[in-house]
Design a protein around this motif. Structure first.
Motif, mmCIF file in Angstrom:
data_model
loop_
_atom_site.group_PDB
_atom_site.id
_atom_site.type_symbol
_atom_site.label_atom_id
_atom_site.label_comp_id
_atom_site.label_asym_id
_atom_site.label_seq_id
_atom_site.Cartn_x
_atom_site.Cartn_y
_atom_site.Cartn_z
ATOM 1 N N LYS A 193 -21.989 108.008 -83.250
ATOM 2 C CA LYS A 193 -23.415 108.054 -82.925
ATOM 3 C C LYS A 193 -23.830 106.845 -82.085
ATOM 4 C CE LYS A 193 -24.884 110.823 -86.897
ATOM 5 N NZ LYS A 193 -25.724 110.861 -88.129
ATOM 6 N N LEU A 194 -23.250 105.691 -82.401
ATOM 7 C CA LEU A 194 -23.568 104.499 -81.613
ATOM 8 C C LEU A 194 -23.037 104.633 -80.184
ATOM 9 C CD1 LEU A 194 -22.887 101.640 -84.196
ATOM 10 C CD2 LEU A 194 -25.095 102.452 -83.358
ATOM 11 N N ARG A 195 -21.894 105.258 -80.035
ATOM 12 C CA ARG A 195 -21.357 105.476 -78.692
ATOM 13 C C ARG A 195 -22.243 106.432 -77.902
ATOM 14 N NH1 ARG A 195 -14.964 106.122 -80.417
ATOM 15 N NH2 ARG A 195 -14.442 103.882 -80.334
ATOM 16 N N SER A 196 -22.759 107.425 -78.580
ATOM 17 C CA SER A 196 -23.616 108.392 -77.880
ATOM 18 C C SER A 196 -24.972 107.798 -77.503
ATOM 19 C CB SER A 196 -23.833 109.630 -78.762
ATOM 20 O OG SER A 196 -24.536 109.289 -79.950
ATOM 21 N N ALA A 197 -25.301 106.630 -78.093
ATOM 22 C CA ALA A 197 -26.591 105.995 -77.810
ATOM 23 C C ALA A 197 -26.491 104.912 -76.751
ATOM 24 C CB ALA A 197 -27.167 105.407 -79.097
ATOM 25 N N ARG A 198 -25.377 104.889 -76.020
ATOM 26 C CA ARG A 198 -25.169 103.835 -75.019
ATOM 27 C C ARG A 198 -26.310 103.782 -74.001
ATOM 28 N NH1 ARG A 198 -19.392 105.309 -75.085
ATOM 29 N NH2 ARG A 198 -18.182 103.503 -75.804
ATOM 30 N N GLY A 199 -26.740 104.919 -73.524
ATOM 31 C CA GLY A 199 -27.789 104.955 -72.512
ATOM 32 C C GLY A 199 -29.069 104.306 -72.991
ATOM 33 N N TYR A 200 -29.452 104.581 -74.251
ATOM 34 C CA TYR A 200 -30.655 103.974 -74.810
ATOM 35 C C TYR A 200 -30.480 102.463 -74.967
ATOM 36 C CZ TYR A 200 -31.752 108.831 -75.959
ATOM 37 O OH TYR A 200 -31.990 110.176 -75.890
ATOM 38 N N VAL A 201 -29.268 102.047 -75.319
ATOM 39 C CA VAL A 201 -28.999 100.620 -75.491
ATOM 40 C C VAL A 201 -29.155 99.879 -74.171
ATOM 41 C CG1 VAL A 201 -27.220 98.922 -76.058
ATOM 42 C CG2 VAL A 201 -27.503 100.954 -77.479
ATOM 43 N N VAL A 207 -35.212 96.141 -71.157
ATOM 44 C CA VAL A 207 -36.600 95.990 -71.600
ATOM 45 C C VAL A 207 -36.766 94.696 -72.389
ATOM 46 C CG1 VAL A 207 -38.387 96.937 -73.108
ATOM 47 C CG2 VAL A 207 -37.080 98.457 -71.606
ATOM 48 N N ILE A 208 -35.830 94.441 -73.314
ATOM 49 C CA ILE A 208 -35.872 93.205 -74.102
ATOM 50 C C ILE A 208 -35.744 91.989 -73.198
ATOM 51 C CG2 ILE A 208 -34.630 91.851 -75.835
ATOM 52 C CD1 ILE A 208 -33.891 94.513 -77.173
ATOM 53 N N ALA A 209 -34.819 92.055 -72.242
ATOM 54 C CA ALA A 209 -34.626 90.941 -71.322
ATOM 55 C C ALA A 209 -35.883 90.666 -70.510
ATOM 56 C CB ALA A 209 -33.453 91.238 -70.387
ATOM 57 N N VAL A 225 -26.950 92.118 -69.407
ATOM 58 C CA VAL A 225 -25.538 92.464 -69.239
ATOM 59 C C VAL A 225 -24.687 92.002 -70.430
ATOM 60 C CG1 VAL A 225 -23.484 92.076 -67.838
ATOM 61 C CG2 VAL A 225 -25.662 92.612 -66.734
ATOM 62 N N PRO A 226 -24.798 90.726 -70.877
ATOM 63 C CA PRO A 226 -24.039 90.342 -72.074
ATOM 64 C C PRO A 226 -24.382 91.187 -73.296
ATOM 65 C CG PRO A 226 -24.819 88.392 -70.947
ATOM 66 C CD PRO A 226 -25.482 89.560 -70.281
ATOM 67 N N LEU A 227 -25.655 91.582 -73.434
ATOM 68 C CA LEU A 227 -26.040 92.405 -74.571
ATOM 69 C C LEU A 227 -25.284 93.731 -74.557
ATOM 70 C CD1 LEU A 227 -29.678 92.753 -75.872
ATOM 71 C CD2 LEU A 227 -28.081 94.647 -76.003
ATOM 72 N N CYS A 228 -25.201 94.350 -73.388
ATOM 73 C CA CYS A 228 -24.481 95.626 -73.270
ATOM 74 C C CYS A 228 -22.981 95.436 -73.518
ATOM 75 C CB CYS A 228 -24.714 96.227 -71.889
ATOM 76 S SG CYS A 228 -26.437 96.678 -71.547
ATOM 77 N N VAL A 229 -22.424 94.362 -72.968
ATOM 78 C CA VAL A 229 -20.990 94.091 -73.149
ATOM 79 C C VAL A 229 -20.673 93.830 -74.619
ATOM 80 C CG1 VAL A 229 -19.113 92.494 -72.602
ATOM 81 C CG2 VAL A 229 -20.672 93.244 -70.801
ATOM 82 N N LEU A 230 -21.505 93.036 -75.278
ATOM 83 C CA LEU A 230 -21.272 92.712 -76.683
ATOM 84 C C LEU A 230 -21.479 93.938 -77.575
ATOM 85 C CD1 LEU A 230 -23.036 89.242 -76.720
ATOM 86 C CD2 LEU A 230 -20.602 89.664 -77.076
ATOM 87 N N TYR A 231 -22.332 94.841 -77.162
ATOM 88 C CA TYR A 231 -22.486 96.105 -77.891
ATOM 89 C C TYR A 231 -21.177 96.886 -77.875
ATOM 90 C CZ TYR A 231 -24.441 100.667 -79.212
ATOM 91 O OH TYR A 231 -24.696 101.867 -79.839
ATOM 92 N N GLU A 232 -20.531 96.906 -76.719
ATOM 93 C CA GLU A 232 -19.239 97.592 -76.614
ATOM 94 C C GLU A 232 -18.175 96.876 -77.432
ATOM 95 O OE1 GLU A 232 -18.629 100.448 -75.211
ATOM 96 O OE2 GLU A 232 -20.709 100.680 -74.556
#
Length: 253
Positions: A193-201, A207-209, A225-232
């Motif tokens: 489910k977390l993988r399927s939510a990548r687009g929202y992340v 938005v947060i940035a 960018v670091p937020l997205c990378v660290l999510y992965e």
């Protein structure tokens, strides 16, 4: 009062006493480190170190200013207190863990200490990334837009408030892998489910940035960018860990 109610009351009081003890130890560690830093190397030295990224971009001979009467004293003291909190963070987190540990299962206790350690390291890495990379890039970018007819002279109180906000933003951002692992291991949500939510992340990251960083594209990009990378990274770590019963139930649902 029945025997059961009396037992519950004694248990509640014992928890309050334990909480007070842990809070005193955490606050004591912060104050102890603060006193040491106040004596040596001193608040002024700590502030000078914190101000280096900004000073490096100011015109030669230009200094920062203090508009308040007691600002030259209070701001360095605030910096020393912030430094003491950062240095005492492992002790503070350990006291929090020691308070909740008796209520955890053995497998949860084994997971808690690595999460506390990794959370501390990641928070410090986020601050270091902000200090050595983001500040240098952002301040140079802003200085490049300053008209030749003005001489920038930032106020030290505004600068420290800005630095604290940025440190918190990047420190919390670097905690994303820990948050992802906790969500998965607690069975709240599955890795799929977390993988399927990548687009929202990705959208949420930008938005947060845009909210917590200055209104320039570079600082927003360097946080999102670091937020997205660290999510992965969090997804990768969570997917390689042995699934618990709660995770299996989340997957079934």
């Amino acid at each position: 009062m029945t025997a059961e109610e009396e037992s519950n009351s004694e248990s509640f009081v014992s928890h309050l006493i334990e909480l007070r003890t842990r809070l005193i130890r955490a606050v004591g560690a912060i104050l102890g480190i603060f006193i040491i830093l106040f004596l040596y190397p001193g608040p002024s030295f700590l502030y000078d170190v914190l101000a280096q990224p900004m000073l490096a971009t100011l015109p030669t001979g230009t200094r920062m200013i203090a508009t308040g009467v007691i600002t030259p004293f209070m701001v360095p003291v605030k910096v020393a207190l912030l430094t003491a909190f950062v240095l005492a963070l492992p002790i503070v987190l350990y006291q929090a863990w020691a308070f909740v540990a008796p209520g955890l299962y053995k497998h949860e206790q084994k997971l808690a200490l690595p999460l506390i350690f990794s959370g501390t390291v990641l928070f410090l890495l986020g601050m270091a990334f902000c200090y050595f990379v983001v500040f240098k890039t952002v301040f140079e970018f802003i200085a490049g837009f300053a008209p030749q007819s003005i001489t920038p002279a930032p106020d030290i109180e505004a600068y420290v408030s800005f630095v604290i906000t940025m440190f918190m933003a990047f420190g919390i951002t670097f905690e994303v892998p820990v948050a992802v692992v906790l969500l998965v291991k607690s069975g709240i949500v599955s890795v799929q489910k977390l993988r399927s939510a990548r687009g929202y992340v990705v959208v949420g990251a930008f938005v947060i940035a845009a909210i917590v960083t200055p209104p320039d594209v570079i600082s927003q990009f360097m946080l999102a960018v670091p937020l997205c990378v660290l999510y992965e990274v969090g997804l990768l770590v969570a997917s390689r860990m042995k699934p618990s019963e709660r995770e299996k139930e989340a997957d079934d649902e």
